[in-house]
Design an enzyme around this catalytic site. Structure first.
Site, mmCIF file in Angstrom:
data_model
loop_
_atom_site.group_PDB
_atom_site.id
_atom_site.type_symbol
_atom_site.label_atom_id
_atom_site.label_comp_id
_atom_site.label_asym_id
_atom_site.label_seq_id
_atom_site.Cartn_x
_atom_site.Cartn_y
_atom_site.Cartn_z
ATOM 1 C CD GLU A 232 2.306 -7.645 7.743
ATOM 2 O OE1 GLU A 232 1.894 -6.605 7.178
ATOM 3 O OE2 GLU A 232 3.353 -8.228 7.411
ATOM 4 C CD GLU B 253 5.417 3.457 2.306
ATOM 5 O OE1 GLU B 253 5.753 3.611 3.495
ATOM 6 O OE2 GLU B 253 4.789 2.464 1.918
ATOM 7 C CD GLU C 188 4.072 -6.280 0.507
ATOM 8 O OE1 GLU C 188 4.404 -5.591 1.497
ATOM 9 O OE2 GLU C 188 3.403 -7.319 0.609
ATOM 10 C CG ASP D 96 2.235 -0.226 9.112
ATOM 11 O OD1 ASP D 96 2.171 0.407 8.039
ATOM 12 O OD2 ASP D 96 2.871 -1.293 9.224
#
Length: 205
Positions: free
Chosen positions: A79, A194, A128, A43
């Site tokens: 992040e 995903e 998102e 990720d």
């Protein structure tokens, strides 16, 4: 067509992306450290590429929408720093080898960079949205993974996702039939990969 329609057009893919067993395992604490570490490393690689995609979307966006992507880029920069801290805490490398699923997702972002703003805006929102909604649905998440769910499932992030949805809906309304077909195809590809991304982590040994 609106963003919400992109989830309804492919309910099985949406369910796989939003309610995968990986998330349920995080929720009940049955996830193994190796599985979670595999997800975390990949990720980080994905978010690094996603920041570059955000730059492209911002460059393509009309002035009324630019602020949202500027704010998003700032958040993504922070992040990535946070990811490095979390990886170091787990004695993991940042920027390690790409898993083939992560590489395929990054390739998809590269393809989307060549599309119109309407396609990019819808894709950016969906990525998102999946992060936000998936961790919300998994909550409450067991320790030591609660901070990850809180990071992406919190109310402030939800408000940001709502702004992205408004931007994307405006762009979709101005899209022609060919662009709308590309938007639907992009949504299917994102939801599918995903699900594969979560599954990649579950299969880690």
């Amino acid at each position: 067509m609106k963003c919400a329609d992109l989830l309804q057009q492919d309910p099985s893919a949406a369910e796989g992306a939003l309610q995968h067993p990986f998330l349920k395992a995080c929720s009940d604490g049955s996830i193994t450290p190796s599985q979670f570490n595999a997800w975390l490393q990949q990720d980080y690689n994905f978010v690094n590429a996603f920041a570059h995609f955000a730059e492209r979307v911002r460059a393509s966006s009309p002035s009324a929408h630019t602020r949202a992507y500027t704010d998003g880029l700032a958040a993504l920069s922070e992040e990535l720093t946070w990811f490095k801290v979390k990886l170091k805490e787990r004695s993991l490398q940042s920027g390690g080898p790409l898993h083939e699923t992560c590489a395929a997702y990054i390739d998809l972002l590269g393809q989307l960079e060549k599309q119109s703003y309407a396609v990019q805006a819808a894709a950016f929102w969906l990525v998102e949205y999946v992060y936000n909604r998936a961790w919300q649905l998994a909550s409450p998440v067991a320790e030591p993974y609660r901070e990850f769910a809180d990071r992406w499932g919190n109310a402030d992030f939800s408000k940001y996702v709502d702004i992205l949805e408004q931007n994307a809906d405006e762009a979709i309304q101005n899209a022609d039939e060919k662009q709308q077909a590309s938007i639907r195809a992009a949504a299917h590809a994102i939801l599918t990969i995903e699900e594969r991304f979560w599954q990649m982590a579950m299969e880690a040994s």
